[in-house]
Design a protein around this motif. Structure first.
Motif, PDB file in Angstrom:
ATOM      1  N   THR A  63       5.162  -7.650   0.424  1.00 48.75           N
ATOM      2  CA  THR A  63       4.940  -7.729  -1.015  1.00 48.75           C
ATOM      3  C   THR A  63       3.441  -7.681  -1.303  1.00 48.75           C
ATOM      4  O   THR A  63       2.616  -7.846  -0.409  1.00 48.75           O
ATOM      5  CB  THR A  63       5.531  -9.021  -1.588  1.00 48.75           C
ATOM      6  N   GLY A  64       3.104  -7.443  -2.559  1.00 50.15           N
ATOM      7  CA  GLY A  64       1.703  -7.401  -2.938  1.00 50.15           C
ATOM      8  C   GLY A  64       1.216  -5.979  -3.145  1.00 50.15           C
ATOM      9  O   GLY A  64       2.000  -5.052  -3.365  1.00 50.15           O
ATOM     10  N   GLU A  65      -0.088  -5.801  -3.063  1.00 51.61           N
ATOM     11  CA  GLU A  65      -0.714  -4.507  -3.357  1.00 51.61           C
ATOM     12  C   GLU A  65      -1.281  -3.888  -2.086  1.00 51.61           C
ATOM     13  O   GLU A  65      -1.866  -4.567  -1.247  1.00 51.61           O
ATOM     14  CB  GLU A  65      -1.829  -4.685  -4.384  1.00 51.61           C
ATOM     15  N   HIS A  66      -1.072  -2.592  -1.935  1.00 51.93           N
ATOM     16  CA  HIS A  66      -1.682  -1.871  -0.829  1.00 51.93           C
ATOM     17  C   HIS A  66      -1.969  -0.439  -1.269  1.00 51.93           C
ATOM     18  O   HIS A  66      -1.480   0.024  -2.306  1.00 51.93           O
ATOM     19  CB  HIS A  66      -0.792  -1.884   0.415  1.00 51.93           C
ATOM     20  N   SER A  67      -2.775   0.257  -0.486  1.00 54.63           N
ATOM     21  CA  SER A  67      -3.147   1.622  -0.843  1.00 54.63           C
ATOM     22  C   SER A  67      -3.056   2.531   0.372  1.00 54.63           C
ATOM     23  O   SER A  67      -3.015   2.076   1.511  1.00 54.63           O
ATOM     24  CB  SER A  67      -4.567   1.668  -1.427  1.00 54.63           C
ATOM     25  N   GLY A  68      -3.013   3.812   0.107  1.00 53.06           N
ATOM     26  CA  GLY A  68      -2.943   4.808   1.164  1.00 53.06           C
ATOM     27  C   GLY A  68      -3.343   6.156   0.609  1.00 53.06           C
ATOM     28  O   GLY A  68      -3.951   6.266  -0.458  1.00 53.06           O
ATOM     29  N   THR A  69      -2.951   7.198   1.327  1.00 50.10           N
ATOM     30  CA  THR A  69      -3.356   8.560   0.990  1.00 50.10           C
ATOM     31  C   THR A  69      -2.118   9.436   0.873  1.00 50.10           C
ATOM     32  O   THR A  69      -1.077   9.156   1.451  1.00 50.10           O
ATOM     33  CB  THR A  69      -4.290   9.111   2.082  1.00 50.10           C
ATOM     34  N   GLY A  70      -2.225  10.501   0.124  1.00 49.41           N
ATOM     35  CA  GLY A  70      -1.183  11.509   0.027  1.00 49.41           C
ATOM     36  C   GLY A  70      -1.821  12.850  -0.280  1.00 49.41           C
ATOM     37  O   GLY A  70      -3.027  12.942  -0.504  1.00 49.41           O
ATOM     38  N   PHE A  71      -0.992  13.902  -0.305  1.00 53.19           N
ATOM     39  CA  PHE A  71      -1.558  15.220  -0.621  1.00 53.19           C
ATOM     40  C   PHE A  71      -0.513  16.087  -1.300  1.00 53.19           C
ATOM     41  O   PHE A  71       0.691  15.987  -1.042  1.00 53.19           O
ATOM     42  CB  PHE A  71      -2.137  15.919   0.615  1.00 53.19           C
ATOM     43  N   LEU A  72      -0.990  16.936  -2.209  1.00 55.87           N
ATOM     44  CA  LEU A  72      -0.144  17.783  -3.042  1.00 55.87           C
ATOM     45  C   LEU A  72       0.454  18.906  -2.207  1.00 55.87           C
ATOM     46  O   LEU A  72      -0.275  19.643  -1.537  1.00 55.87           O
ATOM     47  CB  LEU A  72      -0.969  18.359  -4.198  1.00 55.87           C
ATOM     48  N   ILE A  73       1.796  19.054  -2.261  1.00 55.77           N
ATOM     49  CA  ILE A  73       2.445  20.097  -1.481  1.00 55.77           C
ATOM     50  C   ILE A  73       3.324  21.017  -2.344  1.00 55.77           C
ATOM     51  O   ILE A  73       3.822  22.017  -1.840  1.00 55.77           O
ATOM     52  CB  ILE A  73       3.259  19.499  -0.299  1.00 55.77           C
ATOM     53  N   ASP A  74       3.507  20.704  -3.619  1.00 51.32           N
ATOM     54  CA  ASP A  74       4.298  21.566  -4.496  1.00 51.32           C
ATOM     55  C   ASP A  74       3.892  21.299  -5.940  1.00 51.32           C
ATOM     56  O   ASP A  74       4.243  20.273  -6.514  1.00 51.32           O
ATOM     57  CB  ASP A  74       5.792  21.299  -4.301  1.00 51.32           C
ATOM     58  N   ARG A  75       3.151  22.236  -6.521  1.00 52.33           N
ATOM     59  CA  ARG A  75       2.663  22.049  -7.891  1.00 52.33           C
ATOM     60  C   ARG A  75       3.798  22.123  -8.898  1.00 52.33           C
ATOM     61  O   ARG A  75       3.847  21.343  -9.863  1.00 52.33           O
ATOM     62  CB  ARG A  75       1.598  23.103  -8.209  1.00 52.33           C
ATOM     63  N   GLU A  76       4.747  23.063  -8.722  1.00 54.18           N
ATOM     64  CA  GLU A  76       5.815  23.246  -9.699  1.00 54.18           C
ATOM     65  C   GLU A  76       6.705  22.017  -9.809  1.00 54.18           C
ATOM     66  O   GLU A  76       7.190  21.677 -10.887  1.00 54.18           O
ATOM     67  CB  GLU A  76       6.657  24.462  -9.325  1.00 54.18           C
ATOM     68  N   ARG A  77       6.945  21.344  -8.683  1.00 58.14           N
ATOM     69  CA  ARG A  77       7.784  20.153  -8.688  1.00 58.14           C
ATOM     70  C   ARG A  77       6.977  18.865  -8.799  1.00 58.14           C
ATOM     71  O   ARG A  77       7.541  17.798  -8.962  1.00 58.14           O
ATOM     72  CB  ARG A  77       8.635  20.113  -7.416  1.00 58.14           C
ATOM     73  N   TRP A  79       5.214  17.478  -6.339  1.00 57.93           N
ATOM     74  CA  TRP A  79       5.495  16.725  -5.122  1.00 57.93           C
ATOM     75  C   TRP A  79       4.235  16.452  -4.307  1.00 57.93           C
ATOM     76  O   TRP A  79       3.360  17.321  -4.169  1.00 57.93           O
ATOM     77  CB  TRP A  79       6.480  17.481  -4.242  1.00 57.93           C
ATOM     78  N   PHE A  80       4.209  15.248  -3.747  1.00 59.66           N
ATOM     79  CA  PHE A  80       3.130  14.828  -2.863  1.00 59.66           C
ATOM     80  C   PHE A  80       3.736  14.246  -1.588  1.00 59.66           C
ATOM     81  O   PHE A  80       4.745  13.535  -1.641  1.00 59.66           O
ATOM     82  CB  PHE A  80       2.246  13.775  -3.533  1.00 59.66           C
ATOM     83  N   LEU A  81       3.121  14.528  -0.467  1.00 62.67           N
ATOM     84  CA  LEU A  81       3.592  14.020   0.814  1.00 62.67           C
ATOM     85  C   LEU A  81       2.745  12.825   1.230  1.00 62.67           C
ATOM     86  O   LEU A  81       1.519  12.802   1.026  1.00 62.67           O
ATOM     87  CB  LEU A  81       3.483  15.124   1.871  1.00 62.67           C
ATOM     88  N   THR A  82       3.389  11.808   1.820  1.00 60.26           N
ATOM     89  CA  THR A  82       2.678  10.636   2.317  1.00 60.26           C
ATOM     90  C   THR A  82       3.554   9.970   3.375  1.00 60.26           C
ATOM     91  O   THR A  82       4.587  10.517   3.784  1.00 60.26           O
ATOM     92  CB  THR A  82       2.341   9.657   1.172  1.00 60.26           C
ATOM     93  N   ASN A  83       3.159   8.797   3.845  1.00 65.84           N
ATOM     94  CA  ASN A  83       3.970   8.025   4.789  1.00 65.84           C
ATOM     95  C   ASN A  83       5.000   7.183   4.047  1.00 65.84           C
ATOM     96  O   ASN A  83       4.770   6.729   2.918  1.00 65.84           O
ATOM     97  CB  ASN A  83       3.106   7.077   5.616  1.00 65.84           C
ATOM     98  N   ALA A  84       6.130   6.919   4.704  1.00 62.76           N
ATOM     99  CA  ALA A  84       7.125   6.006   4.138  1.00 62.76           C
ATOM    100  C   ALA A  84       6.554   4.605   4.002  1.00 62.76           C
ATOM    101  O   ALA A  84       6.865   3.892   3.045  1.00 62.76           O
ATOM    102  CB  ALA A  84       8.378   5.991   5.012  1.00 62.76           C
ATOM    103  N   HIS A  85       5.716   4.187   4.958  1.00 58.56           N
ATOM    104  CA  HIS A  85       5.192   2.824   4.873  1.00 58.56           C
ATOM    105  C   HIS A  85       4.130   2.694   3.776  1.00 58.56           C
ATOM    106  O   HIS A  85       3.807   1.576   3.366  1.00 58.56           O
ATOM    107  CB  HIS A  85       4.658   2.346   6.229  1.00 58.56           C
ATOM    108  N   VAL A  86       3.615   3.804   3.277  1.00 55.92           N
ATOM    109  CA  VAL A  86       2.734   3.770   2.105  1.00 55.92           C
ATOM    110  C   VAL A  86       3.582   3.688   0.834  1.00 55.92           C
ATOM    111  O   VAL A  86       3.351   2.835  -0.032  1.00 55.92           O
ATOM    112  CB  VAL A  86       1.818   5.006   2.061  1.00 55.92           C
TER     113      VAL A  86
END
Length: 440
Positions: A63-77, A79-86
Motif C-alpha cells: 500500500t502507499g505511493e510508488h513510482s516507475g517508468t513506462g513507454f508509449l507503444i500505441d498512439r491510437e489506443r 497504450w503504454f507498456l510497463t511492469n506489473a509490479h509498477v
C-alpha cells in the motif's frame, strides 16, 4: 547464470507473427543508423513517469505511493507498456506524465504478474503531438554484447539513462530474463531497455539482483524480453484473450535450458505421466524452455495438442487448459479490517488443495493487527464453518449482527525458516462488510 536458449534463435517462432505489427511512429525516418544522442532524444519523447497510489494491497501488493517508468507503444489506443509490479493489481490511482508535462490519469487494461508486464491506457487525445511511439523488437532476442540504454527515472532522477551491454540471459524461475550491466535502480522499473545501434526497445527493465549477503557485490540489471510482451500486445490488438493459461499439470521449471517436464499426475489430464518432456504445442517448433511453452499456450481457446517425449517414444496428448484468474477481475472482502480473497496463486492446488480463502491485507483498524495473523495465511474456519467462495462467506456474515464475535482459525504456511506450519486462532467483532475490487 548461463544462457537458457540460443540468443540468435527467436524466443518462439510463433512470435514472428508480431513482427508485422504496425506500431506507429518509428523512432527515425531515415535508414542511416541513429546516433546515441538521437536514440536518447527519441526515448525522452515516448517514455513517461508513472505514479501509483494504492489504498489496499491485494495479493501481496504494497500500500502507499510508488513510482516507475513506462513507454508509449500505441498512439491510437493510448497504450503504454510497463511492469506489473509498477501498475500493481490493487485499487488505487494511477497517473503518468510525459517529460515536461502534467500528470494524466491512467487505467489498467492488462496486468500479467507471470511476465511482470502491464498495459496502461489514457485517452489518445491527451497524448502530446510531440510524443513518439517506441519501436519494439518483437522478432528476436538481442545478441550478447549488444550495447543498450536503460532509460527511466532512477531514484527520482527523471528521464535519465545508463549504458551497458546485454550480458546474457539469466534464469530466475520461471522466467528467462535479459541480463545487463546497464544500471537499473528503483524508478527504472517498467522502462525501455533500448538497443543503441538502432533505437529499438529489446526489453522492459524490471529489477536488479545481487547477493544480499555480499556487501561488496555489484548488482546486475534484469529486463523482461520483448518478444513475449509483443505476444501479449498482438493478442490484445486482435481482441483476443491475452491472459495467462497453463496446462492442468505440475511442470518442473527450475532447470536451466531444459524442456518443461511433467512433475505430477492430474485428474484433469490423466494421459500425462511424471517425467514426460513437453516438446511441442499444437505442432510448434521444438520447445526449449518453460517460458516458450507459456507463450504458445497464451491465446489458446480450447484443448491443445501436446507432444511429449516419454523415454524413447513420442506421444501425442490432447489436453484441456487451466485459465489463471485475471487479477483485474478479482475482488476481495473487507471483514472488520481483515481483507480476504479467493486463492490467486498459480500453484494453489499444490500448496492448499482445499482452496481456502487467503488473507491479502490487514488494515490498521483491524482487531487482528496485534495478533499473529499475517498476509498469505489461509482462512480454514469461521465459527466452525469452512468457506471456499468469498461470496458464500459474505452471505453468512451478512446474517450476523454488528458486534457479533467471529472466531477464525487460520493456517500458517511454511517458509524456508520454519520446520512446519501451524494454526492460529483469532477473533474479530463483526463490523461493516466492504467489497474491494482490483479496479476502482
Amino acid at each position: 547464470m548461463q544462457l537458457a536458449m540460443n540468443p540468435a534463435r527467436p524466443m518462439i517462432r510463433l512470435l514472428l507473427a508480431c513482427a508485422p505489427l504496425a506500431f506507429p511512429g518509428l523512432a527515425f525516418g531515415r535508414t542511416a543508423a541513429p546516433t546515441p544522442e538521437e536514440v536518447l532524444a527519441n526515448a525522452a519523447r515516448y517514455t513517461v513517469k508513472i505514479n501509483v497510489q494504492t489504498t489496499t494491497g491485494l495479493n501481496a501488493d504494497n500500500t502507499g505511493e510508488h513510482s516507475g517508468t513506462g513507454f508509449l507503444i500505441d498512439r491510437e489506443r493510448g497504450w503504454f507498456l510497463t511492469n506489473a509490479h509498477v501498475a500493481s493489481r490493487s485499487p488505487g490511482k494511477i497517473a503518468l506524465s510525459f517529460k515536461g508535462g502534467k500528470p494524466i490519469p491512467a487505467r489498467r487494461v492488462h496486468v500479467d504478474t507471470f511476465m511482470d508486464v502491464a498495459v496502461l491506457a489514457i485517452p489518445p487525445q491527451l497524448i502530446p503531438a510531440t510524443a513518439s511511439v517506441a519501436n519494439l523488437e518483437c522478432g528476436s532476442l538481442p545478441q550478447e554484447g549488444a550495447s543498450v540504454f536503460a532509460y527511466g527515472h532512477p531514484w527520482g532522477l527523471d528521464f535519465t539513462a545508463s549504458r551497458g551491454i546485454v550480458s546474457g540471459f539469466s534464469w530466475f524461475s520461471p522466467q528467462e530474463l535479459i541480463q545487463t550491466d546497464a544500471t537499473i535502480n528503483h524508478g527504472n522499473s517498467g522502462g525501455p531497455l533500448i538497443r543503441v545501434s538502432d533505437g529499438k526497445v529489446v526489453g522492459i527493465s524490471s529489477h536488479s539482483y545481487k547477493d544480499a549477503e555480499d556487501k561488496s557485490a555489484t548488482a546486475v540489471g534484469l529486463a523482461q524480453p520483448m518478444p513475449s510482451a509483443c505476444r501479449i500486445l498482438s493478442l490484445m490488438r486482435q481482441g483476443k484473450d491475452a491472459n495467462l493459461k497453463l496446462l492442468p499439470i505440475d511442470v518442473a521449471t527450475r532447470r536451466k535450458g531444459a524442456e518443461p517436464t511433467v512433475a505430477g499426475e492430474s485428474q484433469l489430464a490423466p494421459d500425462f505421466l511424471p517425467g514426460d518432456q513437453i516438446i511441442r504445442i499444437n505442432g510448434s517448433d521444438e520447445i526449449r524452455s518453460y517460458p516458450e511453452m507459456v507463450d504458445l499456450l497464451r491465446g489458446s481457446e480450447g484443448p491443445v495438442f501436446v507432444t511429449v517425449k516419454r523415454g524413447e517414444k513420442i506421444v501425442e496428448i490432447q489436453s484441456p487448459l487451466k485459465a489463471v484468474p485475471n487479477p483485474l477481475s478479482e475482488r476481495a472482502l473487507n471483514v472488520s479490517g481483515l481483507v480476504l480473497s479467493e486463492p490467486w496463486r498459480v500453484d494453489n492446488a499444490e500448496v492448499d488443495p482445499t482452496g481456502s480463502l487467503v488473507v491479502v491485507d490487514i488494515k490498521t483498524e483491524s482487531d487482528l493487527g496485534a495478533t499473529d495473523v499475517r498476509v498469505a495465511y489461509r482462512l480454514k474456519y469461521v465459527n466452525g464453518r469452512a468457506f471456499r467462495r468469498i461470496s458464500e462467506l459474505y452471505e453468512y456474515l451478512a446474517t450476523l449482527q454488528d458486534g457479533y464475535e467471529i472466531q477464525m482459525i487460520f493456517w500458517q504456511p511454511t517458509d524456508y525458516e520454519q520446520f512446519s506450519g501451524g494454526h492460529v486462532v483469532a477473533t474479530v467483532q463483526k463490523g461493516k462488510l466492504e467489497w474491494i475490487a482490483a479496479v476502482d
